[in-house]
Design an enzyme around this catalytic site. Structure first.
Site, PDB file in Angstrom:
ATOM      1  N   CYS A 131       0.610  -1.292   0.324  1.00  0.00           N
ATOM      2  CA  CYS A 131      -0.004   0.280  -0.442  1.00  0.00           C
ATOM      3  C   CYS A 131       1.255   1.031   0.101  1.00  0.00           C
ATOM      4  O   CYS A 131       0.600   2.722   0.356  1.00  0.00           O
ATOM      5  CB  CYS A 131      -1.047  -0.289   1.384  1.00  0.00           C
ATOM      6  SG  CYS A 131      -1.936  -1.284   1.579  1.00  0.00           S
ATOM      7  N   HIS A 145      -3.225   6.722   2.258  1.00  0.00           N
ATOM      8  CA  HIS A 145      -3.732   5.716   1.225  1.00  0.00           C
ATOM      9  C   HIS A 145      -4.703   5.412   2.624  1.00  0.00           C
ATOM     10  O   HIS A 145      -5.424   5.695   3.782  1.00  0.00           O
ATOM     11  CB  HIS A 145      -2.737   4.568   2.318  1.00  0.00           C
ATOM     12  CG  HIS A 145      -3.532   3.129   2.255  1.00  0.00           C
ATOM     13  ND1 HIS A 145      -2.899   2.787   1.046  1.00  0.00           N
ATOM     14  CD2 HIS A 145      -3.262   2.573   2.821  1.00  0.00           C
ATOM     15  CE1 HIS A 145      -3.787   1.573   0.689  1.00  0.00           C
ATOM     16  NE2 HIS A 145      -3.707   0.807   2.747  1.00  0.00           N
ATOM     17  N   ASN A 181     -10.188   0.166   0.508  1.00  0.00           N
ATOM     18  CA  ASN A 181      -8.714  -0.214   0.485  1.00  0.00           C
ATOM     19  C   ASN A 181      -8.245  -0.940  -1.126  1.00  0.00           C
ATOM     20  O   ASN A 181      -8.245  -1.694  -1.093  1.00  0.00           O
ATOM     21  CB  ASN A 181      -7.862  -0.841   1.699  1.00  0.00           C
ATOM     22  CG  ASN A 181      -6.687  -1.105   1.449  1.00  0.00           C
ATOM     23  OD1 ASN A 181      -6.188  -0.843   0.609  1.00  0.00           O
ATOM     24  ND2 ASN A 181      -5.989  -1.140   2.771  1.00  0.00           N
TER      25      ASN A 181
HETATM   26  O1  UT7 Z   1      -3.599  -1.537   3.542  1.00  0.00           O
HETATM   27  C1  UT7 Z   1      -3.112  -1.757   4.774  1.00  0.00           C
HETATM   28  C2  UT7 Z   1      -3.110  -1.283   5.848  1.00  0.00           C
HETATM   29  N1  UT7 Z   1      -5.055  -1.905   6.197  1.00  0.00           N
HETATM   30  C3  UT7 Z   1      -5.276  -1.308   7.195  1.00  0.00           C
HETATM   31  O2  UT7 Z   1      -4.677  -0.510   7.603  1.00  0.00           O
HETATM   32  C4  UT7 Z   1      -6.119  -2.296   7.964  1.00  0.00           C
HETATM   33  C5  UT7 Z   1      -6.715  -1.834   9.608  1.00  0.00           C
HETATM   34  N2  UT7 Z   1      -6.994  -2.374  10.261  1.00  0.00           N
HETATM   35  C6  UT7 Z   1      -8.250  -2.047  10.354  1.00  0.00           C
HETATM   36  O3  UT7 Z   1      -8.833  -1.553   9.504  1.00  0.00           O
HETATM   37  C7  UT7 Z   1      -9.266  -3.158  11.660  1.00  0.00           C
HETATM   38  O4  UT7 Z   1      -8.548  -3.625  12.326  1.00  0.00           O
HETATM   39  C8  UT7 Z   1     -10.490  -3.852  11.110  1.00  0.00           C
HETATM   40  C9  UT7 Z   1     -11.512  -3.200   9.930  1.00  0.00           C
HETATM   41  C10 UT7 Z   1      -9.621  -5.403  10.473  1.00  0.00           C
HETATM   42  C11 UT7 Z   1     -10.315  -4.416  12.351  1.00  0.00           C
HETATM   43  O5  UT7 Z   1     -11.600  -3.623  13.074  1.00  0.00           O
HETATM   44  P1  UT7 Z   1     -11.268  -3.973  14.265  1.00  0.00           P
HETATM   45  O6  UT7 Z   1     -12.192  -2.978  15.419  1.00  0.00           O
HETATM   46  O7  UT7 Z   1      -9.987  -4.229  14.626  1.00  0.00           O
HETATM   47  O8  UT7 Z   1     -12.194  -4.906  14.916  1.00  0.00           O
HETATM   48  P2  UT7 Z   1     -11.310  -6.156  15.463  1.00  0.00           P
HETATM   49  O9  UT7 Z   1     -10.325  -7.290  14.055  1.00  0.00           O
HETATM   50  O10 UT7 Z   1     -11.244  -6.097  16.701  1.00  0.00           O
HETATM   51  O11 UT7 Z   1     -13.030  -7.594  15.508  1.00  0.00           O
HETATM   52  C12 UT7 Z   1     -13.549  -7.378  16.631  1.00  0.00           C
HETATM   53  C13 UT7 Z   1     -14.856  -8.156  16.239  1.00  0.00           C
HETATM   54  C14 UT7 Z   1     -14.418  -9.664  16.674  1.00  0.00           C
HETATM   55  O12 UT7 Z   1     -15.447 -10.050  17.154  1.00  0.00           O
HETATM   56  P3  UT7 Z   1     -15.217 -10.332  18.320  1.00  0.00           P
HETATM   57  O13 UT7 Z   1     -13.763 -11.029  18.948  1.00  0.00           O
HETATM   58  O14 UT7 Z   1     -15.186  -9.274  19.157  1.00  0.00           O
HETATM   59  O15 UT7 Z   1     -16.325 -11.440  19.353  1.00  0.00           O
HETATM   60  C15 UT7 Z   1     -14.337  -9.647  15.198  1.00  0.00           C
HETATM   61  O16 UT7 Z   1     -14.664 -11.084  14.806  1.00  0.00           O
HETATM   62  O17 UT7 Z   1     -15.205  -7.741  15.743  1.00  0.00           O
HETATM   63  C16 UT7 Z   1     -15.473  -8.717  14.549  1.00  0.00           C
HETATM   64  N3  UT7 Z   1     -15.270  -9.099  13.717  1.00  0.00           N
HETATM   65  C17 UT7 Z   1     -16.484  -8.401  12.258  1.00  0.00           C
HETATM   66  N4  UT7 Z   1     -17.949  -8.489  12.405  1.00  0.00           N
HETATM   67  C18 UT7 Z   1     -18.924  -7.811  11.744  1.00  0.00           C
HETATM   68  C19 UT7 Z   1     -13.895  -8.518  12.195  1.00  0.00           C
HETATM   69  N5  UT7 Z   1     -14.779  -8.395  10.974  1.00  0.00           N
HETATM   70  C20 UT7 Z   1     -15.842  -8.386  10.676  1.00  0.00           C
HETATM   71  C21 UT7 Z   1     -16.954  -7.924   9.638  1.00  0.00           C
HETATM   72  N6  UT7 Z   1     -18.154  -7.588  10.550  1.00  0.00           N
HETATM   73  N7  UT7 Z   1     -16.781  -8.171   8.600  1.00  0.00           N
END
Ligand code: UT7
Length: 330
Positions: A115, A254, A284
């Site tokens: 990225c 980005h 993204n």
């Molecule tokens: O281009 C390279 C750079 N990439 C990035 O910058 C991405 C960076 N990361 C992010 O944007 C975020 O970490 C994500 C959007 C990927 C995830 O958001 P988060 O607020 O960090 O969520 P999390 O991974 O801590 O997950 C929270 C909860 C989990 O459930 P539990 O364990 O709390 O029950 C996940 O299983 O959200 C759940 N979850 C979802 N729920 C519904 C993860 N993905 C989804 C989804 N829909 N798509």
């Protein structure tokens, strides 16, 4: 003769026609429009049909950039394609683009910094112009992330989209590309990767079965890195260039997650509207996201002659890069 500076002569972008909404994803993944918007800001993304490869979108974006620059493809000296989703392993996507454009004089090279690839390629292309080696360089960021996403993994599948963007860099009297910084921290390589398909783990029936040709990401760690590096790299680039953060007219980061942009704006003490954001429409798109956002910002009239812009890329590697550009200068 050595050039005194490098300027951006033109910009272009291309996305596939097909729109995939959050509700479309919720039809086959355990997710919802509400979750995706709240956690990422993404509403929809574009996904390429099977007839398109990365070079096809790259060529479309390049043609638009060449037209806006008033440059003939035959006059290009170098084509850099930032991508981590090349059409194939060999030859380079840049070579395919060179042929499709009829840029017969141009050298061709792919840049893989994920990225951050566009920021890396702008910095590299700029150096060729500054040294006087080349006069006109086409820099493209293009990725078909849909081809490397695990469509059964809701934590990554909802984030990515396909697209391409391009700029033409040219020699100028004064500097318009006023400063670049690049960085890497390979100790974070495992945080965001496609494990198989390279020399470490060549393709096999097992790697296909285990979905090891798709993106794996430790989202929270990458999120934290994204916020920290946006803040740190913008501070560093402006300090080294001798300009103030407040002097930046528009920051084109980005587009990974709107919350990363909002958190960085707050920490930097800058209004969030100083950052261009279109992650809601395209998700993204990896190396394409900055030139895609730039093309949109320029065509919307938000970018004016003399504005000071910052392009900020960050991603797998880990890698990051900033380009500071006086729009229309040089
Ligand atoms: O281009 C390279 C750079 N990439 C990035 O910058 C991405 C960076 N990361 C992010 O944007 C975020 O970490 C994500 C959007 C990927 C995830 O958001 P988060 O607020 O960090 O969520 P999390 O991974 O801590 O997950 C929270 C909860 C989990 O459930 P539990 O364990 O709390 O029950 C996940 O299983 O959200 C759940 N979850 C979802 N729920 C519904 C993860 N993905 C989804 C989804 N829909 N798509």
């Amino acid at each position: 003769m050595s050039a005194h500076g490098v300027t951006v002569l033109g910009v272009g972008a291309a996305v596939p026609e097909r729109v995939i909404t959050n509700d479309d994803l919720a039809a086959f993944l355990d997710t919802s429009d509400e979750w995706i918007i709240r956690r990422t800001g993404i509403r929809e993304r574009r996904i390429a049909g099977p007839e398109l490869a990365t070079s096809d979108l790259a060529v479309q974006a390049a043609r638009q950039a060449l037209q806006s620059a008033g440059v003939d493809a035959a006059d290009l000296d170098l084509i850099l394609v930032a991508t981590s989703t090349p059409d194939q392993w060999m030859p380079s996507t840049a070579a395919l683009v060179q042929d499709a454009l009829g840029a017969s004089r141009a050298a061709a090279l792919d840049v893989n910094a994920a990225c951050a690839g566009f920021a890396y390629a702008v910095a590299a292309g700029g150096q060729f112009v500054l040294t006087g080696t080349y006069r006109t360089v086409l820099v493209i960021g293009a990725d078909l992330m849909s081809r490397v996403v695990d469509w059964s993994d809701r934590s990554t599948a909802v984030l990515f989209g396909d697209g391409a963007g391009a700029v033409v860099l040219g020699a100028s009297r004064g500097p318009a590309l006023i400063h670049c910084i690049l960085g890497a921290d390979g100790s974070g390589a495992r945080l965001l990767e496609i494990p198989a398909g390279g020399s470490r783990m060549p393709a096999s029936t097992e790697t296909v079965r285990d979905r090891l040709h798709a993106i794996r990401m430790q989202g929270r760690e990458v999120f934290r890195f994204g916020v920290e590096i946006l803040v740190r790299s913008l501070r560093e680039a402006t300090a080294e260039a001798g300009v103030r953060l407040e002097d930046l007219t528009l920051i084109i980061p980005h587009q990974a997650n709107i919350r990363i942009i909002q958190a960085a704006a707050e920490r930097l003490g800058l209004p969030v509207d100083r950052f261009w954001a279109n992650v809601d429409s395209f998700g993204n798109t990896s190396a394409a996201s900055i030139p895609l956002a730039l093309a949109e910002a320029v065509s919307s009239g938000r970018v004016r002659h003399g504005d000071l812009l910052a392009f900020v890329g960050f991603g797998a590697g880990l890698t990051w890069g900033v380009n500071l550009v006086t729009w229309g200068g040089g």
